[in-house]
Design a protein around this motif. Structure first.
Motif, mmCIF file in Angstrom:
data_model
loop_
_atom_site.group_PDB
_atom_site.id
_atom_site.type_symbol
_atom_site.label_atom_id
_atom_site.label_comp_id
_atom_site.label_asym_id
_atom_site.label_seq_id
_atom_site.Cartn_x
_atom_site.Cartn_y
_atom_site.Cartn_z
ATOM 1 N N ILE A 99 0.841 -1.173 0.000
ATOM 2 C CA ILE A 99 0.000 0.000 0.000
ATOM 3 C C ILE A 99 0.887 1.236 0.000
ATOM 4 C CG2 ILE A 99 -0.221 0.001 2.517
ATOM 5 C CD1 ILE A 99 -3.080 1.104 2.103
ATOM 6 N N MET A 100 0.544 2.216 -0.814
ATOM 7 C CA MET A 100 1.313 3.450 -0.842
ATOM 8 C C MET A 100 0.914 4.274 0.379
ATOM 9 S SD MET A 100 1.735 6.369 -3.791
ATOM 10 C CE MET A 100 2.717 5.370 -4.894
ATOM 11 N N SER A 101 1.701 4.089 1.421
ATOM 12 C CA SER A 101 1.393 4.717 2.693
ATOM 13 C C SER A 101 2.673 4.824 3.506
ATOM 14 C CB SER A 101 0.363 3.895 3.463
ATOM 15 O OG SER A 101 0.213 4.372 4.791
ATOM 16 N N ILE A 102 2.751 5.869 4.350
ATOM 17 C CA ILE A 102 3.916 5.997 5.215
ATOM 18 C C ILE A 102 3.691 5.290 6.544
ATOM 19 C CG2 ILE A 102 4.689 8.151 4.170
ATOM 20 C CD1 ILE A 102 3.507 9.607 6.593
ATOM 21 N N VAL A 103 2.466 4.819 6.758
ATOM 22 C CA VAL A 103 2.159 4.104 7.995
ATOM 23 C C VAL A 103 1.752 2.677 7.642
ATOM 24 C CG1 VAL A 103 1.484 6.188 9.203
ATOM 25 C CG2 VAL A 103 -0.263 4.833 8.003
ATOM 26 N N VAL A 104 1.784 1.833 8.655
ATOM 27 C CA VAL A 104 1.353 0.462 8.462
ATOM 28 C C VAL A 104 -0.175 0.416 8.539
ATOM 29 C CG1 VAL A 104 1.454 -1.900 9.340
ATOM 30 C CG2 VAL A 104 3.479 -0.432 9.450
ATOM 31 N N VAL A 105 -0.776 -0.237 7.589
ATOM 32 C CA VAL A 105 -2.229 -0.346 7.512
ATOM 33 C C VAL A 105 -2.625 -1.793 7.748
ATOM 34 C CG1 VAL A 105 -4.248 -0.032 6.034
ATOM 35 C CG2 VAL A 105 -2.333 1.578 5.909
ATOM 36 N N CYS A 106 -3.571 -2.005 8.661
ATOM 37 C CA CYS A 106 -3.930 -3.374 9.043
ATOM 38 C C CYS A 106 -5.154 -3.923 8.312
ATOM 39 C CB CYS A 106 -4.185 -3.444 10.548
ATOM 40 S SG CYS A 106 -2.760 -2.992 11.550
ATOM 41 N N GLY A 107 -5.944 -3.070 7.733
ATOM 42 C CA GLY A 107 -7.166 -3.539 7.094
ATOM 43 C C GLY A 107 -6.934 -4.041 5.689
ATOM 44 N N ALA A 108 -7.306 -5.280 5.449
ATOM 45 C CA ALA A 108 -7.096 -5.862 4.124
ATOM 46 C C ALA A 108 -7.813 -5.069 3.037
ATOM 47 C CB ALA A 108 -7.547 -7.318 4.115
ATOM 48 N N GLU A 109 -8.945 -4.501 3.378
ATOM 49 C CA GLU A 109 -9.744 -3.786 2.381
ATOM 50 C C GLU A 109 -9.045 -2.528 1.876
ATOM 51 O OE1 GLU A 109 -10.454 -4.197 5.532
ATOM 52 O OE2 GLU A 109 -10.748 -2.205 6.439
ATOM 53 N N GLU A 110 -8.028 -2.083 2.580
ATOM 54 C CA GLU A 110 -7.297 -0.874 2.182
ATOM 55 C C GLU A 110 -6.270 -1.146 1.086
ATOM 56 O OE1 GLU A 110 -9.373 1.410 4.970
ATOM 57 O OE2 GLU A 110 -7.997 2.058 3.416
ATOM 58 N N TYR A 111 -5.888 -2.389 0.932
ATOM 59 C CA TYR A 111 -4.801 -2.730 0.019
ATOM 60 C C TYR A 111 -5.326 -2.999 -1.387
ATOM 61 C CZ TYR A 111 -1.611 -3.223 3.959
ATOM 62 O OH TYR A 111 -0.821 -2.967 5.051
ATOM 63 N N ASN A 112 -4.579 -2.531 -2.361
ATOM 64 C CA ASN A 112 -4.964 -2.802 -3.739
ATOM 65 C C ASN A 112 -3.939 -3.610 -4.510
ATOM 66 O OD1 ASN A 112 -3.199 -0.687 -3.680
ATOM 67 N ND2 ASN A 112 -4.511 0.773 -4.732
ATOM 68 N N TYR A 113 -2.852 -3.981 -3.837
ATOM 69 C CA TYR A 113 -1.860 -4.818 -4.503
ATOM 70 C C TYR A 113 -1.603 -6.049 -3.647
ATOM 71 C CZ TYR A 113 -1.051 -0.649 -7.309
ATOM 72 O OH TYR A 113 -1.211 0.431 -8.130
ATOM 73 N N TRP A 114 -1.761 -7.212 -4.267
ATOM 74 C CA TRP A 114 -1.621 -8.481 -3.570
ATOM 75 C C TRP A 114 -0.783 -9.450 -4.397
ATOM 76 C CZ3 TRP A 114 -3.744 -9.260 1.228
ATOM 77 C CH2 TRP A 114 -4.684 -8.319 1.660
ATOM 78 N N GLY A 115 -0.065 -10.301 -3.688
ATOM 79 C CA GLY A 115 0.592 -11.404 -4.351
ATOM 80 C C GLY A 115 -0.395 -12.538 -4.596
ATOM 81 N N GLN A 116 0.111 -13.602 -5.186
ATOM 82 C CA GLN A 116 -0.745 -14.723 -5.539
ATOM 83 C C GLN A 116 -0.996 -15.658 -4.362
ATOM 84 O OE1 GLN A 116 2.454 -14.648 -6.048
ATOM 85 N NE2 GLN A 116 3.267 -16.702 -5.641
ATOM 86 N N GLY A 117 -0.230 -15.508 -3.308
ATOM 87 C CA GLY A 117 -0.395 -16.344 -2.127
ATOM 88 C C GLY A 117 0.497 -17.568 -2.156
ATOM 89 N N THR A 118 0.897 -18.003 -0.975
ATOM 90 C CA THR A 118 1.697 -19.209 -0.842
ATOM 91 C C THR A 118 1.158 -20.005 0.351
ATOM 92 O OG1 THR A 118 3.960 -20.081 -0.669
ATOM 93 C CG2 THR A 118 3.484 -18.091 0.593
ATOM 94 N N GLN A 119 1.016 -21.302 0.154
ATOM 95 C CA GLN A 119 0.414 -22.152 1.176
ATOM 96 C C GLN A 119 1.433 -22.520 2.247
ATOM 97 O OE1 GLN A 119 -2.928 -23.448 1.426
ATOM 98 N NE2 GLN A 119 -2.185 -24.084 3.442
ATOM 99 N N VAL A 120 1.030 -22.359 3.485
ATOM 100 C CA VAL A 120 1.804 -22.825 4.633
ATOM 101 C C VAL A 120 0.928 -23.829 5.375
ATOM 102 C CG1 VAL A 120 2.852 -22.218 6.832
ATOM 103 C CG2 VAL A 120 3.164 -20.720 4.843
ATOM 104 N N THR A 121 1.430 -25.036 5.522
ATOM 105 C CA THR A 121 0.691 -26.083 6.225
ATOM 106 C C THR A 121 1.555 -26.612 7.359
ATOM 107 O OG1 THR A 121 -0.445 -26.717 4.178
ATOM 108 C CG2 THR A 121 -0.497 -28.287 6.007
ATOM 109 N N VAL A 122 0.990 -26.603 8.559
ATOM 110 C CA VAL A 122 1.715 -27.048 9.741
ATOM 111 C C VAL A 122 1.002 -28.273 10.300
ATOM 112 C CG1 VAL A 122 2.657 -26.406 11.977
ATOM 113 C CG2 VAL A 122 2.332 -24.655 10.213
ATOM 114 N N SER A 123 1.700 -29.380 10.326
ATOM 115 C CA SER A 123 1.115 -30.605 10.848
ATOM 116 C C SER A 123 1.448 -30.756 12.321
ATOM 117 C CB SER A 123 1.626 -31.812 10.066
ATOM 118 O OG SER A 123 3.025 -31.948 10.235
ATOM 119 N N SER A 124 0.557 -31.398 13.047
ATOM 120 C CA SER A 124 0.752 -31.563 14.498
ATOM 121 C C SER A 124 1.509 -32.841 14.813
ATOM 122 C CB SER A 124 -0.606 -31.590 15.189
ATOM 123 O OG SER A 124 -1.405 -32.626 14.659
#
Length: 124
Positions: A99-124
């Motif tokens: 996000i083009m911002s000088i502060v950290v923004v926590c709301g997902a709805e504020e962001y307009n640029y996203w990566g494709q995502g990467t899966q993290v799976t943790v087994s017990s």
């Protein structure tokens, strides 16, 4: 147009560590605050960690404080998420966001640029 590409996900066991990377291209990296979000099936994207342009400000979700560390290398246009002591509840698709911002923004709805995502799976 900003392009974000994540890497580093995978399958690990509880207690293990994993590091994610996200490369940024298309605009001036230091103009953007960068964050990591995660999403599980049926849920919205939840804020995990964020960092402002120079690393002077970082924010973490309570659930990951003390276990995850966000960092960035402005020379390499890359943001990282180092995850330690992973638990099954950390299982999700992890996304980096800009996000083009000088502060950290926590709301997902504020962001307009996203990566494709990467899966993290943790087994017990």
């Amino acid at each position: 147009q900003v392009q974000l590409v994540e890497s580093g996900g995978g399958l690990v066991q509880a207690g293990d560590s994993l590091s994610l990377s996200c490369t940024f291209a298309g605009r001036t990296f230091i103009s953007y605050s960068m964050s990591w979000f995660r999403q599980t099936p049926g849920e919205g994207r939840q804020f995990v960690a964020g960092m402002n342009w120079n690393g002077g400000t970082t924010l973490y979700a309570d659930s990951v404080k003390g276990r995850f560390t966000i960092s960035r290398d402005n020379a390499k246009n890359t943001v990282f998420l180092q995850m330690t002591d992973l638990q099954p509840e950390d299982t999700a698709v992890y996304y980096c966001a800009a996000i083009m911002s000088i502060v950290v923004v926590c709301g997902a709805e504020e962001y307009n640029y996203w990566g494709q995502g990467t899966q993290v799976t943790v087994s017990s």
